[in-house]
Design an enzyme around this catalytic site. Structure first.
Site, PDB file in Angstrom:
ATOM      1  N   GLU A 169     -18.070  11.623  22.000  1.00  0.00           N
ATOM      2  CA  GLU A 169     -16.741  12.167  21.703  1.00  0.00           C
ATOM      3  C   GLU A 169     -16.415  12.145  20.203  1.00  0.00           C
ATOM      4  O   GLU A 169     -15.515  12.867  19.756  1.00  0.00           O
ATOM      5  CB  GLU A 169     -15.659  11.371  22.449  1.00  0.00           C
ATOM      6  CG  GLU A 169     -15.559  11.694  23.929  1.00  0.00           C
ATOM      7  CD  GLU A 169     -15.087  13.121  24.180  1.00  0.00           C
ATOM      8  OE1 GLU A 169     -13.947  13.436  23.823  1.00  0.00           O
ATOM      9  OE2 GLU A 169     -15.875  13.922  24.709  1.00  0.00           O
TER      10      GLU A 169
ATOM     11  N   HIS B  82     -12.695  -4.006   3.778  1.00  0.00           N
ATOM     12  CA  HIS B  82     -11.239  -4.139   3.871  1.00  0.00           C
ATOM     13  C   HIS B  82     -10.676  -3.542   5.177  1.00  0.00           C
ATOM     14  O   HIS B  82     -10.053  -4.262   5.943  1.00  0.00           O
ATOM     15  CB  HIS B  82     -10.580  -3.485   2.639  1.00  0.00           C
ATOM     16  CG  HIS B  82      -9.098  -3.634   2.606  1.00  0.00           C
ATOM     17  ND1 HIS B  82      -8.390  -3.915   1.462  1.00  0.00           N
ATOM     18  CD2 HIS B  82      -8.161  -3.535   3.587  1.00  0.00           C
ATOM     19  CE1 HIS B  82      -7.104  -4.006   1.739  1.00  0.00           C
ATOM     20  NE2 HIS B  82      -6.937  -3.761   3.033  1.00  0.00           N
TER      21      HIS B  82
ATOM     22  N   HIS C 285      -7.085  -3.359   9.942  1.00  0.00           N
ATOM     23  CA  HIS C 285      -8.247  -4.165   9.553  1.00  0.00           C
ATOM     24  C   HIS C 285      -9.109  -4.427  10.794  1.00  0.00           C
ATOM     25  O   HIS C 285      -9.223  -5.574  11.225  1.00  0.00           O
ATOM     26  CB  HIS C 285      -7.799  -5.507   8.967  1.00  0.00           C
ATOM     27  CG  HIS C 285      -7.015  -5.436   7.694  1.00  0.00           C
ATOM     28  ND1 HIS C 285      -6.411  -6.527   7.115  1.00  0.00           N
ATOM     29  CD2 HIS C 285      -6.754  -4.385   6.870  1.00  0.00           C
ATOM     30  CE1 HIS C 285      -5.807  -6.170   5.992  1.00  0.00           C
ATOM     31  NE2 HIS C 285      -5.987  -4.875   5.830  1.00  0.00           N
TER      32      HIS C 285
ATOM     33  N   GLU D 120       0.824  -1.217   0.000  1.00  0.00           N
ATOM     34  CA  GLU D 120       0.000   0.000   0.000  1.00  0.00           C
ATOM     35  C   GLU D 120       0.857   1.265   0.000  1.00  0.00           C
ATOM     36  O   GLU D 120       0.355   2.359   0.288  1.00  0.00           O
ATOM     37  CB  GLU D 120      -0.956   0.016   1.208  1.00  0.00           C
ATOM     38  CG  GLU D 120      -1.849  -1.204   1.349  1.00  0.00           C
ATOM     39  CD  GLU D 120      -2.837  -1.431   0.195  1.00  0.00           C
ATOM     40  OE1 GLU D 120      -2.846  -0.614  -0.748  1.00  0.00           O
ATOM     41  OE2 GLU D 120      -3.549  -2.444   0.233  1.00  0.00           O
TER      42      GLU D 120
ATOM     43  N   HIS E 129      -2.850   2.140   8.532  1.00  0.00           N
ATOM     44  CA  HIS E 129      -3.892   1.295   7.943  1.00  0.00           C
ATOM     45  C   HIS E 129      -4.060   0.036   8.781  1.00  0.00           C
ATOM     46  O   HIS E 129      -3.070  -0.633   9.098  1.00  0.00           O
ATOM     47  CB  HIS E 129      -3.492   0.932   6.507  1.00  0.00           C
ATOM     48  CG  HIS E 129      -4.347  -0.113   5.868  1.00  0.00           C
ATOM     49  ND1 HIS E 129      -5.723  -0.014   5.792  1.00  0.00           N
ATOM     50  CD2 HIS E 129      -4.036  -1.295   5.272  1.00  0.00           C
ATOM     51  CE1 HIS E 129      -6.206  -1.087   5.167  1.00  0.00           C
ATOM     52  NE2 HIS E 129      -5.202  -1.880   4.852  1.00  0.00           N
TER      53      HIS E 129
HETATM   54  P1  13P Z   1       1.211  -5.428   3.080  1.00  0.00           P
HETATM   55  O1  13P Z   1       1.671  -6.654   3.857  1.00  0.00           O
HETATM   56  O2  13P Z   1       1.791  -5.405   1.691  1.00  0.00           O
HETATM   57  O3  13P Z   1       1.470  -4.162   3.855  1.00  0.00           O
HETATM   58  O4  13P Z   1      -0.361  -5.571   2.860  1.00  0.00           O
HETATM   59  C1  13P Z   1      -1.223  -5.686   3.950  1.00  0.00           C
HETATM   60  C2  13P Z   1      -2.521  -5.017   3.719  1.00  0.00           C
HETATM   61  O5  13P Z   1      -3.228  -4.742   4.653  1.00  0.00           O
HETATM   62  C3  13P Z   1      -2.932  -4.697   2.319  1.00  0.00           C
HETATM   63  O6  13P Z   1      -4.009  -3.809   2.316  1.00  0.00           O
HETATM   64 ZN    ZN Z   2      -5.195  -3.862   4.169  1.00  0.00          ZN
END
Ligand code: 13P
Ligand code: ZN
Length: 272
Positions: free
Chosen positions: A169, A210, A141, A116, A139
């Site tokens: 909040e 995602h 998940h 990313e 980023h």
């Molecule tokens: P990477 O291991 O390449 O950082 O990918 C993980 C991910 O969350 C892709 O969106």
């Molecule tokens: Zn990801």
């Protein structure tokens, strides 16, 4: 002295470890990047190697020419970063054209920066161009946030209102709201362009089915935003899972206006 003794690297490693402990990083899920200040890059420079080849970023970030970034490696597990930061993270430098990067530290057992990287760098570029103090793009998940993307439409207003109403909040923490990217193939330029466009307005961008991208001036801010949004998402999921899933009362538009007045917030008119 080691890179990993420097305060920015310690802050970086702490976010990776805390995110793992939160359950946001299954396997290699999620990634983190940090734009070094001039002073930090100068302090770290004696520990850099500069023999690496220049490689394509696969997008163009001319406003970041010459800048240094610490970032997680592609396919590396957040879980392992505290144990061995040098093998699982790296520092890269962007070239003078903004189209290529080279490795100057880390990934000692091989590998490349996160898949990313185009999104991270394009988000950094948008924030830098806007004169923002943002140095961190994160980023993850998180499970509740991802769950909500199966029941809410991919619209900023629907998502923002759901999160704002879940916890008082929230409008205080992100008065500008959140942006949403409908499902797209990750890891490339197209999703980077879509995300960066939204980062012009927001500090949090939801990737449908995602995860979430958060921007912050500091590690605390980026991590705190992720944490607050995922907590609000968890409350929302619980509300929707109770009984008929209907709210009996909520934080109303009128309440949001009162909150804005009380806290001097400029809540996005798009979402009121
Ligand atoms: P990477 O291991 O390449 O950082 O990918 C993980 C991910 O969350 C892709 O969106
Ligand atoms: Zn990801």
């Amino acid at each position: 002295m080691h890179i990993t003794d420097l305060p920015f690297a310690r802050g970086f490693i702490r976010v990776c470890d805390d995110g793992w402990l939160k359950g946001w990083h299954e396997r290699n899920g999620g990634n983190l990047s940090y734009r070094l200040s001039k002073a930090e890059a100068e302090e770290a420079a004696p520990l850099f190697t500069t023999g690496d080849d220049w490689r394509e970023i696969k997008t163009s970030v001319p406003a970041l020419a010459g800048e240094y970034f610490m970032c997680t490696g592609s396919g590396k597990f957040m879980r392992n970063i505290r144990e061995n930061p040098a093998a699982n993270t790296c520092i890269i430098q962007v070239d003078e054209s903004g189209a290529r990067y080279r490795l100057v530290w880390g990934l000692t057992e091989g590998g490349i920066p996160s898949s990313e990287l185009p999104t991270h760098l394009m988000n950094h570029e948008v924030k830098k161009n806007a004169g923002s103090l943002c140095r961190v793009i994160y980023h993850a998940h998180p499970v509740n946030l991802i769950s909500l993307t199966f029941v809410l439409p991919p619209e900023g207003k629907a998502f923002t209102r759901e999160l704002w109403e879940a916890m008082t909040e929230c409008p205080v923490i992100f008065p500008e709201g959140v942006g949403t990217v409908p499902w797209m193939v990750p890891g490339g330029r197209d999703i980077a362009v879509a995300s960066a466009r939204l980062m012009e307005t927001f500090n949090a961008v939801v990737w449908f089915h995602h995860g979430l991208f958060c921007a912050g001036a500091t590690f605390d801010e980026a991590f705190g935003l992720m944490d607050a949004i995922e907590k609000a998402a968890e409350i929302s999921v619980k509300i929707r899972s109770m009984g008929d899933g209907k709210k009996r009362q909520t934080i109303t538009t009128e309440n949001l206006k009162q909150l804005a007045e009380g806290f001097g917030l400029s809540l996005s008119p798009l979402f009121i």
